[in-house]
Design a protein around this motif. Structure first.
Motif, PDB file in Angstrom:
ATOM      1  N   ILE A  17     -90.277  55.803 -46.846  1.00  0.00           N
ATOM      2  CA  ILE A  17     -89.346  55.908 -47.176  1.00  0.00           C
ATOM      3  C   ILE A  17     -88.153  55.497 -45.375  1.00  0.00           C
ATOM      4  CG2 ILE A  17     -87.760  57.774 -47.315  1.00  0.00           C
ATOM      5  CD1 ILE A  17     -89.514  58.869 -49.285  1.00  0.00           C
ATOM      6  N   ILE A  18     -89.459  56.590 -44.468  1.00  0.00           N
ATOM      7  CA  ILE A  18     -88.309  56.315 -42.934  1.00  0.00           C
ATOM      8  C   ILE A  18     -88.849  54.992 -42.587  1.00  0.00           C
ATOM      9  CG2 ILE A  18     -89.973  57.017 -40.675  1.00  0.00           C
ATOM     10  CD1 ILE A  18     -90.575  59.513 -42.307  1.00  0.00           C
ATOM     11  N   SER A  19     -89.858  54.285 -43.173  1.00  0.00           N
ATOM     12  CA  SER A  19     -90.186  52.914 -42.472  1.00  0.00           C
ATOM     13  C   SER A  19     -88.951  51.734 -42.409  1.00  0.00           C
ATOM     14  CB  SER A  19     -91.036  52.039 -42.829  1.00  0.00           C
ATOM     15  OG  SER A  19     -90.680  50.493 -43.097  1.00  0.00           O
ATOM     16  N   GLY A  20     -88.317  52.622 -44.350  1.00  0.00           N
ATOM     17  CA  GLY A  20     -86.854  51.983 -44.841  1.00  0.00           C
ATOM     18  C   GLY A  20     -85.833  52.574 -44.612  1.00  0.00           C
ATOM     19  N   GLY A  21     -84.803  53.747 -43.803  1.00  0.00           N
ATOM     20  CA  GLY A  21     -84.429  54.053 -43.004  1.00  0.00           C
ATOM     21  C   GLY A  21     -84.453  53.810 -41.259  1.00  0.00           C
ATOM     22  N   LEU A  22     -85.302  53.253 -40.978  1.00  0.00           N
ATOM     23  CA  LEU A  22     -85.410  52.927 -39.422  1.00  0.00           C
ATOM     24  C   LEU A  22     -84.912  51.440 -39.963  1.00  0.00           C
ATOM     25  CD1 LEU A  22     -88.713  53.739 -38.195  1.00  0.00           C
ATOM     26  CD2 LEU A  22     -86.586  54.550 -37.402  1.00  0.00           C
ATOM     27  N   ALA A  23     -85.491  50.465 -40.939  1.00  0.00           N
ATOM     28  CA  ALA A  23     -85.119  49.079 -41.093  1.00  0.00           C
ATOM     29  C   ALA A  23     -83.210  49.254 -41.496  1.00  0.00           C
ATOM     30  CB  ALA A  23     -85.896  48.243 -42.415  1.00  0.00           C
ATOM     31  N   GLY A  24     -83.241  50.622 -42.024  1.00  0.00           N
ATOM     32  CA  GLY A  24     -81.909  50.752 -42.531  1.00  0.00           C
ATOM     33  C   GLY A  24     -80.782  50.479 -41.333  1.00  0.00           C
ATOM     34  N   LEU A  25     -81.316  51.433 -40.248  1.00  0.00           N
ATOM     35  CA  LEU A  25     -80.815  51.549 -39.252  1.00  0.00           C
ATOM     36  C   LEU A  25     -80.129  50.620 -38.514  1.00  0.00           C
ATOM     37  CD1 LEU A  25     -79.583  53.531 -36.728  1.00  0.00           C
ATOM     38  CD2 LEU A  25     -81.935  53.577 -35.960  1.00  0.00           C
ATOM     39  N   GLY A  26     -81.263  49.656 -38.350  1.00  0.00           N
ATOM     40  CA  GLY A  26     -81.118  48.451 -37.421  1.00  0.00           C
ATOM     41  C   GLY A  26     -80.133  47.680 -38.177  1.00  0.00           C
ATOM     42  N   GLY A  27     -79.534  47.956 -39.878  1.00  0.00           N
ATOM     43  CA  GLY A  27     -78.494  45.868 -40.284  1.00  0.00           C
ATOM     44  C   GLY A  27     -77.424  47.832 -40.260  1.00  0.00           C
ATOM     45  N   VAL A  28     -77.400  48.535 -40.132  1.00  0.00           N
ATOM     46  CA  VAL A  28     -76.454  49.104 -39.791  1.00  0.00           C
ATOM     47  C   VAL A  28     -75.934  48.700 -37.554  1.00  0.00           C
ATOM     48  CG1 VAL A  28     -75.158  51.418 -38.788  1.00  0.00           C
ATOM     49  CG2 VAL A  28     -76.803  51.284 -41.148  1.00  0.00           C
ATOM     50  N   PHE A  29     -77.134  48.997 -37.039  1.00  0.00           N
ATOM     51  CA  PHE A  29     -76.773  47.173 -35.708  1.00  0.00           C
ATOM     52  C   PHE A  29     -76.376  46.497 -35.341  1.00  0.00           C
ATOM     53  CE2 PHE A  29     -77.600  45.865 -32.173  1.00  0.00           C
ATOM     54  CZ  PHE A  29     -77.252  47.177 -30.618  1.00  0.00           C
ATOM     55  N   LEU A  30     -76.181  45.991 -36.445  1.00  0.00           N
ATOM     56  CA  LEU A  30     -76.094  44.659 -36.871  1.00  0.00           C
ATOM     57  C   LEU A  30     -74.682  45.010 -37.220  1.00  0.00           C
ATOM     58  CD1 LEU A  30     -78.831  43.008 -38.630  1.00  0.00           C
ATOM     59  CD2 LEU A  30     -78.111  42.687 -36.366  1.00  0.00           C
ATOM     60  N   SER A  31     -73.746  45.528 -38.153  1.00  0.00           N
ATOM     61  CA  SER A  31     -72.620  45.585 -39.223  1.00  0.00           C
ATOM     62  C   SER A  31     -71.932  46.418 -37.707  1.00  0.00           C
ATOM     63  CB  SER A  31     -72.475  46.607 -40.243  1.00  0.00           C
ATOM     64  OG  SER A  31     -73.738  46.864 -40.568  1.00  0.00           O
ATOM     65  N   LEU A  32     -71.866  47.507 -37.296  1.00  0.00           N
ATOM     66  CA  LEU A  32     -70.990  48.627 -36.268  1.00  0.00           C
ATOM     67  C   LEU A  32     -71.364  48.185 -35.439  1.00  0.00           C
ATOM     68  CD1 LEU A  32     -72.467  51.630 -38.616  1.00  0.00           C
ATOM     69  CD2 LEU A  32     -70.304  50.086 -38.776  1.00  0.00           C
ATOM     70  N   VAL A  33     -72.372  47.532 -34.429  1.00  0.00           N
ATOM     71  CA  VAL A  33     -72.490  47.881 -33.196  1.00  0.00           C
ATOM     72  C   VAL A  33     -72.413  45.984 -32.818  1.00  0.00           C
ATOM     73  CG1 VAL A  33     -73.846  47.965 -31.356  1.00  0.00           C
ATOM     74  CG2 VAL A  33     -73.975  49.697 -32.706  1.00  0.00           C
ATOM     75  N   ALA A  34     -73.215  44.840 -33.082  1.00  0.00           N
ATOM     76  CA  ALA A  34     -73.569  43.524 -33.236  1.00  0.00           C
ATOM     77  C   ALA A  34     -71.852  43.276 -33.096  1.00  0.00           C
ATOM     78  CB  ALA A  34     -74.625  43.017 -33.615  1.00  0.00           C
TER      79      ALA A  34
END
Length: 425
Positions: free
Chosen positions: A269-286
């Motif tokens: 679950i933590i693994s998925g949350g960290l990957a989700g945070l990576g996705g958030v970075f793409l759609s909110l920062v990059a």
């Protein structure tokens, strides 16, 4: 004369100490020396070729931005695999993070989008845990299924959520407000001025450091902090020891009272949350919006960075930085910079050949020299490289680095193996 009494506990009781890695691990001083040598060679190449863009502040800042989602995906893979669960589904969990982050960010603001994006990735991790831990489905099959399911789910949800909104469409969300950026005043300008001097090594180090303090997102700061935090939790706390024991010897862990299922679930679950945070970075920062296909395989490259780093946070960060840097060449002076890096590759191969020769691995030394000569001939015989080569560079580097580092790797012993409660009885 008395003989020592040996109890059943002494003989049969397993311990929670994970097995030591096989092979030799680079010590911190040696690793720093290797990094310094690579920087010195890069600086030499810059001076010879005149490709100042390979180490300027803008290049390093872009490389950091591109490395963050890869590093977060890699951290997610690290958490899961240290508990014994292979997570090929990182790409799908990143996709969920991009969609949920942009959707919630558009509705309620960017920081809410960060939280909801993490939850979206964690839901993907929960599904992977249920399938692999509870039902013992093959981890690779489950991960591939999650990647397909996440892509299909976001394609279905995007038109429902974004069509008809200003700036939205079936494949893109409306723009989301920025999370904000910061620049360290004074230090950023000083490092930029030093980088512009063009001095050997000093200017290159200034460019590297300048990229870390110029126009940096707050989410980047959080992502960088997660690397030492992961190391401390997994290697310096009882919780981390129990979790890692589940990936090394779950039967021994269970015999000492560790709830193996619980730790595997938490890790995935933590693994998925960290990957989700990576996705958030793409759609909110990059990019300040969700876009279909936004992850572009970064979940898989994150998995490669984790393997390159030998399932350790520090090595993972170096791998993510390397892949982020090569990816940044697409955006800033790509053809000229990649052509200059051909010379760097030839020099590195020469250094590798010398290393093999010192270790009396003469066949490897000859092969490495031959490949280095071909790379140098390519550099000397051309003025630039095709754009197709520039686009393929990150993926080629991924394959080459994994091939060269494969011999020193040691994955957790029980990684990917099925486990049933009580199977050691």
């Amino acid at each position: 004369m008395t003989t020592p009494q040996t109890t059943a506990t002494d003989v049969n009781q397993p311990t929670l100490q994970p097995a030591a890695p096989t092979g030799r691990r680079l010590s911190l001083p040696v690793l720093l020396l290797v990094i310094a040598g690579a920087l010195a060679l890069t600086s030499l190449v810059r001076l010879i070729t005149g490709a100042d863009g390979i180490t300027n502040v803008s290049q390093m800042s872009t490389a950091l931005q591109l490395a963050v989602p890869i590093g977060l995906a890699g951290l997610g893979g690290l958490w899961a695999e240290r508990a014994g669960v292979v997570n090929i589904g990182l790409e799908g969990m990143m996709i969920l993070g991009t969609w949920f982050g942009a959707w919630a960010g558009f509705q309620w603001g960017p920081w809410t989008g960060v939280l909801v994006g993490i939850i979206g990735g964690a839901l993907g991790g929960l599904l992977h845990a249920v399938v692999t831990v509870t039902f013992n489905v093959n981890h690779i099959v489950s991960g591939v299924a999650i990647n397909i399911l996440a892509l299909g789910a976001t394609r279905y949800l995007a038109p429902l959520a974004f069509e008809g909104e200003p700036g939205g469409s079936a494949k893109q969300s409306p723009a989301v407000d920025s999370l904000g950026h910061f620049t360290v005043p004074g230090l950023s300008d000083a490092l930029s001025d030093l980088n512009d001097k063009g001095w050997f090594l000093v200017s290159d180090i200034a460019g590297l450091l300048g990229g870390l303090v110029t126009n940096v997102s707050w989410l980047t700061l959080i992502a960088v902090a997660l690397v030492p935090a992961t190391w401390w939790i997994l290697w310096r706390t009882p919780f981390g020891l129990r979790l890692r024991s589940c990936g090394e010897n779950p039967v021994a862990a269970e015999s000492l009272g560790v709830n193996v299922y619980k730790y595997k679930y938490l890790a995935v679950i933590i693994s998925g949350g960290l990957a989700g945070l990576g996705g958030v970075f793409l759609s909110l920062v990059a990019n300040p919006f969700y876009l279909e296909g936004q992850t572009s395989g970064r979940g898989y490259i994150g998995l490669a960075a984790m393997i390159f780093g030998n399932w350790m946070p520090g090595g993972l960060a170096i791998g993510a930085g390397l892949f982020g840097y090569t990816d940044s060449l697409n955006l800033r002076g790509g053809a000229a910079n990649v052509h200059a890096l051909l010379l760097l590759g030839a020099l590195l191969l020469l250094a590798g050949a010398i290393w093999f020769a010192v270790r009396k691995a003469y066949v490897k030394a000859v092969v490495t020299v031959a490949v280095g000569a071909l790379v140098f001939a390519w550099y000397a015989g051309t003025d630039e490289v095709p754009n197709q080569v520039v686009s393929a560079t990150p993926y080629v580097v991924t394959l080459v680095v994994l091939a060269l580092s494969a011999q020193r790797l040691r994955m957790p012993k029980a990684d990917g193996l099925p486990y049933r409660k009580g199977q050691g009885k």
